[in-house]
Scaffold this active site. Structure first.
Site, PDB file in Angstrom:
ATOM      1  N   GLY A   9       0.843  -1.202   0.000  1.00  0.00           N
ATOM      2  CA  GLY A   9       0.000   0.000   0.000  1.00  0.00           C
ATOM      3  C   GLY A   9       0.871   1.241   0.000  1.00  0.00           C
ATOM      4  CB  ALA A  10       2.395   3.154  -2.688  1.00  0.00           C
ATOM      5  CB  SER A  12      -1.485   8.665   3.858  1.00  0.00           C
ATOM      6  OG  SER A  12      -2.365   9.202   2.921  1.00  0.00           O
ATOM      7  CG  LEU A  13      -0.775   5.673   8.044  1.00  0.00           C
ATOM      8  CD1 LEU A  13      -1.148   4.752   9.186  1.00  0.00           C
ATOM      9  CD2 LEU A  13       0.003   6.856   8.583  1.00  0.00           C
ATOM     10  CG  ASN A 105      -8.688   3.851  12.615  1.00  0.00           C
ATOM     11  OD1 ASN A 105      -8.449   3.519  13.779  1.00  0.00           O
ATOM     12  ND2 ASN A 105      -9.251   5.001  12.304  1.00  0.00           N
ATOM     13  CE  LYS A 184      -7.324   6.786  16.445  1.00  0.00           C
ATOM     14  NZ  LYS A 184      -7.084   6.232  15.139  1.00  0.00           N
ATOM     15  CG  ASN A 188     -11.708   6.633  15.313  1.00  0.00           C
ATOM     16  OD1 ASN A 188     -10.920   5.818  14.867  1.00  0.00           O
ATOM     17  ND2 ASN A 188     -11.311   7.846  15.655  1.00  0.00           N
TER      18      ASN A 188
HETATM   19  P1  NAD Z   1      -4.492   5.306   1.745  1.00  0.00           P
HETATM   20  O1  NAD Z   1      -5.788   5.147   1.016  1.00  0.00           O
HETATM   21  O2  NAD Z   1      -3.763   6.597   1.625  1.00  0.00           O
HETATM   22  O3  NAD Z   1      -3.496   4.153   1.282  1.00  0.00           O
HETATM   23  C1  NAD Z   1      -3.872   2.841   1.072  1.00  0.00           C
HETATM   24  C2  NAD Z   1      -3.098   2.353  -0.149  1.00  0.00           C
HETATM   25  O4  NAD Z   1      -3.272   0.938  -0.278  1.00  0.00           O
HETATM   26  C3  NAD Z   1      -3.588   2.981  -1.466  1.00  0.00           C
HETATM   27  O5  NAD Z   1      -2.481   3.530  -2.146  1.00  0.00           O
HETATM   28  C4  NAD Z   1      -4.162   1.799  -2.228  1.00  0.00           C
HETATM   29  O6  NAD Z   1      -4.011   1.910  -3.627  1.00  0.00           O
HETATM   30  C5  NAD Z   1      -3.306   0.663  -1.664  1.00  0.00           C
HETATM   31  N1  NAD Z   1      -3.858  -0.661  -1.909  1.00  0.00           N
HETATM   32  C6  NAD Z   1      -5.111  -1.127  -1.670  1.00  0.00           C
HETATM   33  N2  NAD Z   1      -5.214  -2.412  -2.081  1.00  0.00           N
HETATM   34  C7  NAD Z   1      -4.000  -2.753  -2.584  1.00  0.00           C
HETATM   35  C8  NAD Z   1      -3.476  -3.946  -3.178  1.00  0.00           C
HETATM   36  N3  NAD Z   1      -4.244  -5.031  -3.345  1.00  0.00           N
HETATM   37  N4  NAD Z   1      -2.188  -3.956  -3.561  1.00  0.00           N
HETATM   38  C9  NAD Z   1      -1.410  -2.856  -3.418  1.00  0.00           C
HETATM   39  N5  NAD Z   1      -1.842  -1.699  -2.872  1.00  0.00           N
HETATM   40  C10 NAD Z   1      -3.129  -1.660  -2.473  1.00  0.00           C
HETATM   41  O7  NAD Z   1      -4.791   4.940   3.254  1.00  0.00           O
HETATM   42  P2  NAD Z   1      -4.055   5.486   4.569  1.00  0.00           P
HETATM   43  O8  NAD Z   1      -4.575   6.837   4.892  1.00  0.00           O
HETATM   44  O9  NAD Z   1      -2.585   5.285   4.449  1.00  0.00           O
HETATM   45  O10 NAD Z   1      -4.673   4.506   5.673  1.00  0.00           O
HETATM   46  C11 NAD Z   1      -4.247   3.159   5.835  1.00  0.00           C
HETATM   47  C12 NAD Z   1      -4.826   2.676   7.169  1.00  0.00           C
HETATM   48  O11 NAD Z   1      -4.208   3.433   8.216  1.00  0.00           O
HETATM   49  C13 NAD Z   1      -6.332   2.935   7.309  1.00  0.00           C
HETATM   50  O12 NAD Z   1      -6.948   1.897   8.018  1.00  0.00           O
HETATM   51  C14 NAD Z   1      -6.396   4.235   8.091  1.00  0.00           C
HETATM   52  O13 NAD Z   1      -7.596   4.375   8.861  1.00  0.00           O
HETATM   53  C15 NAD Z   1      -5.194   4.067   9.012  1.00  0.00           C
HETATM   54  N6  NAD Z   1      -4.652   5.355   9.508  1.00  0.00           N
HETATM   55  C16 NAD Z   1      -4.358   6.356   8.628  1.00  0.00           C
HETATM   56  C17 NAD Z   1      -3.831   7.549   9.125  1.00  0.00           C
HETATM   57  C18 NAD Z   1      -3.465   8.695   8.197  1.00  0.00           C
HETATM   58  O14 NAD Z   1      -3.109   9.775   8.691  1.00  0.00           O
HETATM   59  N7  NAD Z   1      -3.503   8.545   6.891  1.00  0.00           N
HETATM   60  C19 NAD Z   1      -3.604   7.705  10.497  1.00  0.00           C
HETATM   61  C20 NAD Z   1      -3.910   6.652  11.361  1.00  0.00           C
HETATM   62  C21 NAD Z   1      -4.437   5.468  10.848  1.00  0.00           C
HETATM   63  O1  KPL Z   2      -8.865   9.607  14.954  1.00  0.00           O
HETATM   64  C1  KPL Z   2      -9.566  10.541  14.680  1.00  0.00           C
HETATM   65  C2  KPL Z   2     -10.104  10.589  13.284  1.00  0.00           C
HETATM   66  O2  KPL Z   2     -10.417  11.657  12.786  1.00  0.00           O
HETATM   67  O3  KPL Z   2     -10.175   9.504  12.690  1.00  0.00           O
HETATM   68  C3  KPL Z   2      -9.935  11.540  15.725  1.00  0.00           C
HETATM   69  C4  KPL Z   2      -9.170  12.821  15.543  1.00  0.00           C
HETATM   70  C5  KPL Z   2      -9.584  10.984  17.091  1.00  0.00           C
HETATM   71  C6  KPL Z   2     -11.404  11.825  15.723  1.00  0.00           C
HETATM   72  O4  KPL Z   2     -12.123  10.675  15.998  1.00  0.00           O
END
Ligand code: NAD
Ligand code: KPL
Length: 305
Positions: A9-10, A12-13, A105, A184, A188
């Site tokens: 998964g390329a 955000s995280l 999440n 969490k 949420n």
């Molecule tokens: P995102 O949508 O930015 O990234 C997910 C990536 O996975 C996408 O690039 C998508 O194309 C890729 N993907 C999906 N299926 C795939 C496959 N079969 N093969 C290859 N790549 C594939 O998501 P995110 O924001 O990084 O979130 C990921 C998890 O982390 C979520 O559950 C989110 O709730 C949690 N999270 C995110 C943040 C944040 O700030 N972004 C913070 C805390 C928790």
């Molecule tokens: O985690 C969060 C979200 O936006 O997903 C907070 C900031 C805690 C709000 O539920």
């Protein structure tokens, strides 16, 4: 050479972890969805991390699930609804005792992944870091935070925590990772759906204190019933604290809906309502919240799950 980190998964995280590990000299391989995405990635210079307004690009190796190299350590950085299928595509490459770090999440996706790999070690993670993409192969590190990792079945910390330390990824090995994930999830559930329904920033929930308090009472009852009393302790005060601390923010679910993206509702409110049903627990406000949220998603043409 130390064991490579394969990152699935390329987004955000995934990019946030890949760039910091690469910066520390840790071997990283980025697994992309298909050959088209891989060709697009190879045409770029690598992955870019924007931190404090400064951009740095790291030449992280990219591949698809067809690459032959066995996978020993896999960071699953997809959305909860994609995790199970994405991991299934790598089944043939995972060594029997592979270690997976699940960044999703909510709850539900982690168990689904673990069930398909009974011999692998699945480590659950809960993160308060925040990142978003501002372009292809670029991520902005928007909120510094912390990541808790744990394995409810095996309390021994893995040796690769050293890699996280070297990469400057703030983390803690947690014996009570399930409590953290449930807490969490409850936070949420109390905040995110209301921000979608009231179309507002977190701050504006201060005007809906009674509704928030009622939801917290029902969520606390659910946590107790699910054997998570520690996750229920002081929930309402914590929710109020988070609303205050993140007052200017739009919740992640609000942002998903605003950008017409699928939400993770099934792993948050949906998971909570299902758990309540399993325990024959009547939580009318939580259930009504789910009905209202699904109605809104359907009206916007978004998936109801
Ligand atoms: P995102 O949508 O930015 O990234 C997910 C990536 O996975 C996408 O690039 C998508 O194309 C890729 N993907 C999906 N299926 C795939 C496959 N079969 N093969 C290859 N790549 C594939 O998501 P995110 O924001 O990084 O979130 C990921 C998890 O982390 C979520 O559950 C989110 O709730 C949690 N999270 C995110 C943040 C944040 O700030 N972004 C913070 C805390 C928790
Ligand atoms: O985690 C969060 C979200 O936006 O997903 C907070 C900031 C805690 C709000 O539920």
């Amino acid at each position: 050479m130390s064991t490579p980190w394969h990152i699935l998964g390329a987004g955000s995280l995934g990019t946030l972890w890949a760039t910091r590990l690469a910066r520390a000299g840790v071997p990283v391989r980025l697994i992309l969805r298909d050959d088209t995405r891989l060709a697009g990635y190879r045409a770029s210079k690598g992955l870019t991390l924007v931190e404090h307004g400064v951009a740095h690009t790291y030449a992280v190796a990219g591949e698809t699930s067809d690459s032959p190299e066995p996978i020993h350590r896999l960071l699953v950085a997809c959305k909860a609804y994609d995790a199970q299928n994405a991991v299934a595509q790598l089944h043939h490459r995972l060594v029997p005792d592979a270690e997976l770090i699940l960044l999703q999440n909510g709850l539900g996706s982690q168990d689904a992944v673990a069930a398909q790999l009974p011999l692998a070690r699945c480590i659950f993670a809960s993160s308060t870091e925040g990142a978003f993409r501002d372009g292809d192969w670029r991520v902005v590190f928007a909120g510094h935070g912390h990541t808790w990792l744990g394995d409810a079945a095996h309390p021994t910390p893995p040796v690769w925590l050293d890699d996280l330390h070297a990469a400057g990824i703030p983390h803690q090995w947690s014996a009570d990772i399930l409590t953290r994930l449930w807490r969490k999830l409850a936070l949420n559930c109390a905040i995110n759906p209301l921000t979608v329904l009231y179309n507002c920033r977190n701050r504006e929930l201060q005007a809906h204190q009674c509704e928030v308090a009622t939801l917290c009472a029902e969520l606390s009852e659910l946590l107790e019933c699910c054997g998570q009393p520690a996750a229920a302790e002081g929930l309402q005060q914590d929710v109020e604290r988070v609303i205050h601390a993140t007052a200017a923010n739009y919740s992640s679910m609000y942002q998903d809906v605003a950008n017409a993206r699928r939400t993770e509702i099934s792993y948050l409110l949906g998971y909570a309502c299902q758990a309540a049903a399993r325990h024959h627990l009547k939580l009318p406000h939580l259930q009504q919240l789910q009905v209202r949220l699904i109605e809104l998603l359907v009206a916007r043409g978004l998936p109801r799950d």
